[in-house]
Design a protein around this motif. Structure first.
Motif, short mmCIF file in Angstrom:
data_model
loop_
_atom_site.label_atom_id
_atom_site.label_comp_id
_atom_site.label_asym_id
_atom_site.label_seq_id
_atom_site.Cartn_x
_atom_site.Cartn_y
_atom_site.Cartn_z
N VAL A 187 0.82 -1.22 0.00
CA VAL A 187 0.00 0.00 0.00
C VAL A 187 0.86 1.26 0.00
O VAL A 187 0.38 2.32 -0.38
CB VAL A 187 -0.99 0.03 1.19
CG1 VAL A 187 -1.95 -1.14 1.13
CG2 VAL A 187 -0.27 0.06 2.52
N PHE A 188 2.12 1.14 0.42
CA PHE A 188 3.01 2.30 0.46
C PHE A 188 3.78 2.50 -0.84
O PHE A 188 4.43 3.52 -1.02
CB PHE A 188 3.99 2.19 1.63
CG PHE A 188 3.29 2.21 2.95
CD1 PHE A 188 2.73 3.37 3.44
CD2 PHE A 188 3.16 1.05 3.69
CE1 PHE A 188 2.06 3.39 4.65
CE2 PHE A 188 2.50 1.05 4.90
CZ PHE A 188 1.95 2.23 5.38
N LEU A 189 3.72 1.53 -1.74
CA LEU A 189 4.40 1.69 -3.03
C LEU A 189 3.54 2.52 -3.96
O LEU A 189 2.33 2.31 -4.06
CB LEU A 189 4.62 0.32 -3.68
CG LEU A 189 5.75 -0.52 -3.16
CD1 LEU A 189 5.79 -1.85 -3.92
CD2 LEU A 189 7.08 0.18 -3.29
N PRO A 190 4.15 3.45 -4.68
CA PRO A 190 3.37 4.20 -5.68
C PRO A 190 2.96 3.26 -6.81
O PRO A 190 3.63 2.27 -7.09
CB PRO A 190 4.34 5.28 -6.16
CG PRO A 190 5.69 4.80 -5.79
CD PRO A 190 5.54 3.88 -4.62
N ASP A 191 1.85 3.56 -7.46
CA ASP A 191 1.34 2.72 -8.55
C ASP A 191 2.40 2.50 -9.64
O ASP A 191 2.44 1.43 -10.25
CB ASP A 191 0.08 3.33 -9.18
CG ASP A 191 -1.12 3.18 -8.27
OD1 ASP A 191 -1.10 2.31 -7.37
OD2 ASP A 191 -2.10 3.93 -8.46
N CYS A 192 3.24 3.50 -9.86
CA CYS A 192 4.25 3.38 -10.91
C CYS A 192 5.32 2.34 -10.57
O CYS A 192 6.05 1.90 -11.46
CB CYS A 192 4.90 4.73 -11.18
SG CYS A 192 5.73 5.45 -9.74
N GLU A 193 5.43 1.91 -9.32
CA GLU A 193 6.38 0.87 -8.92
C GLU A 193 5.73 -0.51 -8.94
O GLU A 193 6.42 -1.52 -9.02
CB GLU A 193 6.92 1.15 -7.51
CG GLU A 193 7.74 2.41 -7.39
CD GLU A 193 9.10 2.31 -8.03
OE1 GLU A 193 9.57 1.19 -8.29
OE2 GLU A 193 9.70 3.36 -8.28
N LYS A 194 4.41 -0.57 -8.84
CA LYS A 194 3.71 -1.84 -8.70
C LYS A 194 3.68 -2.68 -9.97
O LYS A 194 3.39 -3.87 -9.90
CB LYS A 194 2.29 -1.61 -8.19
CG LYS A 194 2.25 -1.10 -6.77
CD LYS A 194 0.83 -0.85 -6.32
CE LYS A 194 0.82 -0.28 -4.92
NZ LYS A 194 -0.53 0.07 -4.47
N ASP A 195 3.98 -2.09 -11.11
CA ASP A 195 3.98 -2.87 -12.36
C ASP A 195 5.39 -3.17 -12.86
O ASP A 195 5.57 -3.66 -13.97
CB ASP A 195 3.15 -2.18 -13.44
CG ASP A 195 3.76 -0.89 -13.95
OD1 ASP A 195 4.66 -0.33 -13.30
OD2 ASP A 195 3.32 -0.42 -15.02
N ASN A 196 6.40 -2.91 -12.03
CA ASN A 196 7.78 -3.20 -12.42
C ASN A 196 8.00 -4.70 -12.52
O ASN A 196 7.51 -5.46 -11.69
CB ASN A 196 8.76 -2.58 -11.44
CG ASN A 196 8.78 -1.07 -11.52
OD1 ASN A 196 8.09 -0.47 -12.33
ND2 ASN A 196 9.58 -0.46 -10.67
N VAL A 197 8.75 -5.11 -13.52
CA VAL A 197 8.98 -6.52 -13.81
C VAL A 197 10.41 -6.91 -13.45
O VAL A 197 11.35 -6.15 -13.69
CB VAL A 197 8.74 -6.80 -15.31
CG1 VAL A 197 9.12 -8.22 -15.68
CG2 VAL A 197 7.29 -6.51 -15.67
N MET A 198 10.55 -8.10 -12.86
CA MET A 198 11.86 -8.66 -12.54
C MET A 198 11.96 -10.02 -13.23
O MET A 198 11.01 -10.81 -13.19
CB MET A 198 12.01 -8.80 -11.03
CG MET A 198 13.36 -9.27 -10.60
SD MET A 198 13.66 -9.07 -8.81
CE MET A 198 12.33 -9.99 -8.10
N ILE A 199 13.10 -10.29 -13.86
CA ILE A 199 13.30 -11.55 -14.58
C ILE A 199 14.61 -12.18 -14.11
O ILE A 199 15.68 -11.58 -14.24
CB ILE A 199 13.36 -11.33 -16.10
CG1 ILE A 199 12.11 -10.60 -16.59
CG2 ILE A 199 13.53 -12.67 -16.83
CD1 ILE A 199 12.25 -9.97 -17.95
N PHE A 200 14.52 -13.39 -13.57
CA PHE A 200 15.69 -14.17 -13.22
C PHE A 200 16.07 -14.97 -14.46
O PHE A 200 15.44 -15.96 -14.79
CB PHE A 200 15.38 -15.11 -12.05
CG PHE A 200 15.06 -14.40 -10.77
CD1 PHE A 200 16.07 -14.08 -9.88
CD2 PHE A 200 13.76 -14.05 -10.47
CE1 PHE A 200 15.78 -13.42 -8.70
CE2 PHE A 200 13.46 -13.39 -9.29
CZ PHE A 200 14.47 -13.07 -8.40
#
Length: 163
Positions: A67-80
């Motif tokens: 809930v403290f993350l801005p919306d612009c951070e919530k769709d960030n993708v991480m790939i191993f």
């Protein structure tokens, strides 16, 4: 409690650096070393604190720090990626108009015996995080970090979902 709040701030900083500091690359879709999340586009779906603490000082505990993350951070993708490279992109939503869709790269290793995932952010090898994998599938990666200070143990449990 001040040290716990500093842990939470450090955990949030790790989260933001890991999610925002990745670069999009060519991805191989086969699992590497039997790890089903390798090659998947993963997005953070929850960031649970156990025990929950009052992160924002409003008198109520905050169990999920998403809930403290801005919306612009919530769709960030991480790939191993295979070979230990960590990449990703900043998603469709940008935190500022000038931010590029791509960022820095990192690396990762996984110890099957201890179930420890080690993430090194960037090229300077100074930002290192170690997480205990709780669940790993082609659809979900759930890991926790645990810190003890002054006899008080706090866990951060992060769950990423495959897109």
């Amino acid at each position: 409690m001040k040290r716990i709040n500093s842990f939470i701030v450090a955990a949030m900083a790790f989260l933001l650096m890991t999610l925002a500091g990745c670069k999009k690359n060519e991805i191989e879709s086969e699992p590497a070393n039997g790890l089903p999340f390798v090659g998947k586009r993963m997005v953070l779906s929850s960031f649970i604190m156990d025990p929950a603490v009052d992160f924002d000082g409003d008198g109520k505990v905050d169990p999920d720090l998403m809930v403290f993350l801005p919306d612009c951070e919530k769709d960030n993708v991480m790939i191993f990626e295979k070979g230990g490279r960590l990449s990703g992109d900043n998603g469709a939503k940008r935190c500022d108009d000038d931010s590029p869709g791509q960022g820095n790269t990192g690396s990762w290793t996984y110890d099957e015996q201890t179930k420890m995932l080690r993430i090194v952010d960037g090229d300077d090898n100074t930002d290192i995080s170690e997480l205990k994998v709780i669940e790993a599938s082609a659809k979900t990666l759930k890991a926790q970090v645990e810190v003890e200070e002054d006899g008080f143990v706090i866990k951060a449990i992060m769950t990423w979902k495959a897109l």
